[in-house]
Design an enzyme around this catalytic site. Structure first.
Site, mmCIF file in Angstrom:
data_model
loop_
_atom_site.group_PDB
_atom_site.id
_atom_site.type_symbol
_atom_site.label_atom_id
_atom_site.label_comp_id
_atom_site.label_asym_id
_atom_site.label_seq_id
_atom_site.Cartn_x
_atom_site.Cartn_y
_atom_site.Cartn_z
ATOM 1 N N ASN A 123 -1.023 -49.724 2.364
ATOM 2 C CA ASN A 123 0.281 -49.073 2.376
ATOM 3 C C ASN A 123 0.877 -48.916 3.767
ATOM 4 O OD1 ASN A 123 -1.936 -47.283 2.620
ATOM 5 N ND2 ASN A 123 -0.621 -45.537 2.193
ATOM 6 N N GLU B 91 -10.536 -40.466 4.877
ATOM 7 C CA GLU B 91 -9.171 -39.950 4.703
ATOM 8 C C GLU B 91 -8.676 -40.501 3.379
ATOM 9 O OE1 GLU B 91 -5.649 -39.414 4.157
ATOM 10 O OE2 GLU B 91 -5.217 -40.940 5.665
ATOM 11 N N CYS C 74 -0.313 -41.443 1.194
ATOM 12 C CA CYS C 74 -1.193 -40.355 0.771
ATOM 13 C C CYS C 74 -0.541 -39.000 0.977
ATOM 14 C CB CYS C 74 -2.518 -40.421 1.517
ATOM 15 S SG CYS C 74 -2.360 -40.362 3.322
#
Length: 495
Positions: A161, A260, A294
Site C-alpha cells: 500500500n 506494525e 493501516c
C-alpha cells in the site's frame, strides 16, 4: 506504462527485468513474475523471484559485507544516506510514475511517498552520528558504560500500500547504524517497493551486498528470510493475521520481530466540532489511497446532535471525488484497489452491513477495481463495517450521545493504532484520548499521519509496540546493547 516505455536512467528495465538484486542484477531461481497495473491490467514489467536457497546465499553475502560497513566511520555511512535522500528528490517524477501505475497511488500520495523516502534517508544520515551509549554508575572503582552495536543482518518484509515508505523506514536506519538488509517487497509492487530502493542505493554508493532485494511468491521466501541463521531482526508491516505468523516464527528462532500491523481507527467528532471542515477531515481519513492504509479512519463516531449534517456533508464529498487511473492523463483523487480479492472483501463488508441495517448514503458500487468512496450511516457494533478492518474507501458512521459512550465505542476493537478527535476544546480532547489506548493520537486531525522523525507503532492487535522512526526507537530496533566496564588494575577476588 509498459515494458516498451523509454528507459530512464534510474529504472532502466533492461537491467532488472526478470532479476533480483544481490549487489548485482541476477536471475531469480524461482522464475519470474508479471507486474500488472491494477488500473488497466497492462503489463508493467517482469521481476525475478528468489528461491529459499538464494535467500540463504544472500544472507551470507550480507553478513560478510556488514562487517566492513560497520567498521567504517559514521561519516561514510551518513554520506551514503544523504546521497540517497538527494537521489529520491532528483528522481521524484520517474518514481512517482511507477507508484501511480503499479500501486494505484494518486499523484499527490505518490509524491508524498517519495518525499518521505528522501526525508527518511536524511534522518537516517543524522542517526549515524548520534551517541550510541551512556556512562553508568557503578559500586566498584571502574568505568561502566553501555554501548550499542549493529545486530548484523536485518530482514524487512514490506506491503503493497505504501511500498516505498514502508520499506525505507526500516532500510535506511538499519543501514545507517551499520547493518546489512535483506528486503522482501510485496509481489504486487516489487518495482516501486524494491527495484527503486536497489537503484537508489546503488547510485548513492552503498557497497555491494549490504542491501539485497528478494521478491518472492507465497510464504516460502518470507519464511526463509526469517529462519535463515544470519538475520537477527525482522521488521514486518502487514496484516495482523500474517504478523502473528511472522512473530511466532521469529520467536521460535529467537529473532526480534518488529510488527506494525492492522488498524480499525476511530475518529471522534464531538458536538462542538467545526462542521464546515470536519467532514473534509473525515473524508481524508477514510478515502486517501482508497482507504488502503493501516491508519485509515475505519469508524466515524459522531455526536448525535450533529450526525445528520455530518453524514450529509461527508456523502457530498464522497460523491464528488474523482475515481480513475492515476497513471492516466486526467487528475484523479482515488485510484484502484490493489486486486480483485481486496475489492471483493470490501464489497462483502459493505453489503453485509447494509443487509444488517446500515444505511448506504454514498458509493457502495465498483467498476473493475475502482471502488466508489462509500458512506455508511447508522452503523452499530454488530455490523461488520464496525468490527473489521475494511482496507477500502468506506466511511462507517456510528452515532453516540455521551462521552462515556464514545469512549466505549472507540475502545471496542482489538486494534490500537491511531485515534483522531475533532473538537474546539483541545484540552478536553486530550483528556478523552487518555481513556482510549492508541499508539498515535491526533487532536483536530484525521487518523492518517506519519513523519520520518516520529516513533510510529500501535498497541493491541496493531503491533508489538515496537516503533519505527525517531533516533531512540531506531537505535533500540536495529542494535544490540552491550554493557562494558574498564578498570585501571586487575580486580581482586577472594578465590
Amino acid at each position: 506504462m509498459s515494458t516498451t516505455t523509454t528507459a530512464t536512467r534510474l529504472l532502466d528495465p533492461t537491467r532488472w527485468t526478470s532479476k533480483i538484486w544481490t549487489g548485482e542484477w541476477t536471475s531469480g531461481a524461482s522464475g519470474e513474475h508479471a507486474v500488472q497495473s491494477p488500473s488497466t491490467g497492462a503489463l508493467l514489467g517482469r521481476i525475478g523471484f528468489a528461491s529459499p536457497d538464494q535467500v540463504d546465499a544472500a544472507a551470507e553475502t550480507a553478513a560478510a559485507a556488514q562487517h566492513d560497513w560497520a567498521a567504517r566511520s559514521y561519516e561514510e555511512r551518513a554520506a551514503v544516506l544523504r546521497r540517497a535522500g538527494d537521489l529520491w528528490q532528483a528522481h521524484i517524477d520517474e518514481v512517482t510514475l511507477w507508484l501511480r501505475a503499479e500501486s494505484g497511488s494518486a499523484a499527490a500520495k505518490a509524491r508524498f511517498e517519495v518525499q518521505t523516502a528522501a526525508q527518511e534517508c536524511y534522518e537516517a544520515a543524522a542517526l549515524a552520528s548520534v551517541p550510541y551509549g551512556e556512562v553508568l554508575r557503578s559500586t566498584q572503582p571502574r568505568l561502566s558504560f553501555s554501548r550499542h552495536f549493529p545486530v548484523g543482518v536485518v530482514g524487512v518484509i514490506a506491503p503493497f500500500n505504501a511500498p516505498i515508505v514502508l520499506s525505507i523506514r526500516a532500510v535506511a536506519p538499519a543501514l545507517a547504524l551499520g547493518n546489512a538488509v535483506l528486503l522482501k517487497p510485496d509481489s504486487r509492487t516489487p518495482i516501486s517497493g524494491g527495484v527503486t530502493l536497489a537503484a537508489i542505493f546503488e547510485e548513492a554508493g552503498l557497497p555491494p551486498g549490504l542491501l539485497q532485494v528478494l521478491p518472492g511468491h507465497g510464504a516460502s521466501t518470507g519464511e526463509r528470510l526469517i529462519t535463515t541463521p544470519r538475520t537477527r531482526v525482522i521488521a514486518f508491516t502487514g496484516s495482523t493475521g500474517v504478523g502473528r505468523r511472522v512473530g511466532e516464527l521469529a520467536a521460535r528462532h529467537l529473532k526480534r520481530a518488529h510488527l506494525e500491523l492492522g488498524g480499525n481507527n476511530a475518529l471522534i467528532v464531538m458536538h462542538d466540532a467545526d462542521l464546515a471542515h470536519a467532514p473534509s477531515v473525515g473524508a481524508a481519513g477514510s478515502f486517501v489511497h482508497q482507504g488502503q492504509i493501516c491508519m485509515a479512519t475505519g469508524r466515524h463516531l459522531v455526536h448525535e446532535s450533529i450526525a445528520d449534517e455530518y453524514v450529509a456533508r461527508l456523502s457530498e464529498r464522497a460523491e464528488a471525488l474523482i475515481v480513475g487511473d492515476p497513471a492516466g492523463e486526467e487528475p484523479v483523487q482515488l485510484g484502484p484497489v490493489i486486486d480483485e480479492r481486496q475489492r471483493d472483501s470490501i464489497h462483502a463488508i459493505v453489503t453485509d452491513s447494509v443487509a444488517a441495517g446500515a444505511k448506504l448514503r454514498a458509493g457502495g458500487s465498483y467498476q473493475g477495481l475502482f471502488y466508489r468512496p462509500t458512506v455508511l450511516d447508522r452503523v452499530t457494533p454488530d455490523h461488520r463495517a464496525f468490527r473489521e478492518e475494511i482496507f477500502g474507501p468506506v466511511a462507517p458512521v456510528i452515532r453516540f450521545s455521551t462521552l462515556d459512550e464514545a469512549v466505549e465505542l472507540a475502545r471496542d476493537t482489538e486494534y490500537g493504532l491511531s485515534l483522531g478527535i475533532l473538537t474546539r476544546d483541545v484540552m478536553h480532547g486530550l483528556q478523552l484520548a487518555d481513556r482510549i489506548p492508541s499508539g498515535n493520537v491526533h487532536i483536530n486531525d484525521q487518523t492518517v499521519n506519519d513523519e520520518a522523525p516520529v516513533p510510529f507503532g500501535g498497541v493491541g492487535n496493531s503491533g508489538t509496540g515496537s516503533r519505527h522512526g525517531g533516533h531512540l526507537a531506531n537505535i533500540e530496533a536495529f542494535t544490540e546493547t552491550q554493557w562494558t566496564t574498564l578498570r585501571g588494575d586487575l580486580a581482586h577476588h577472594p578465590f
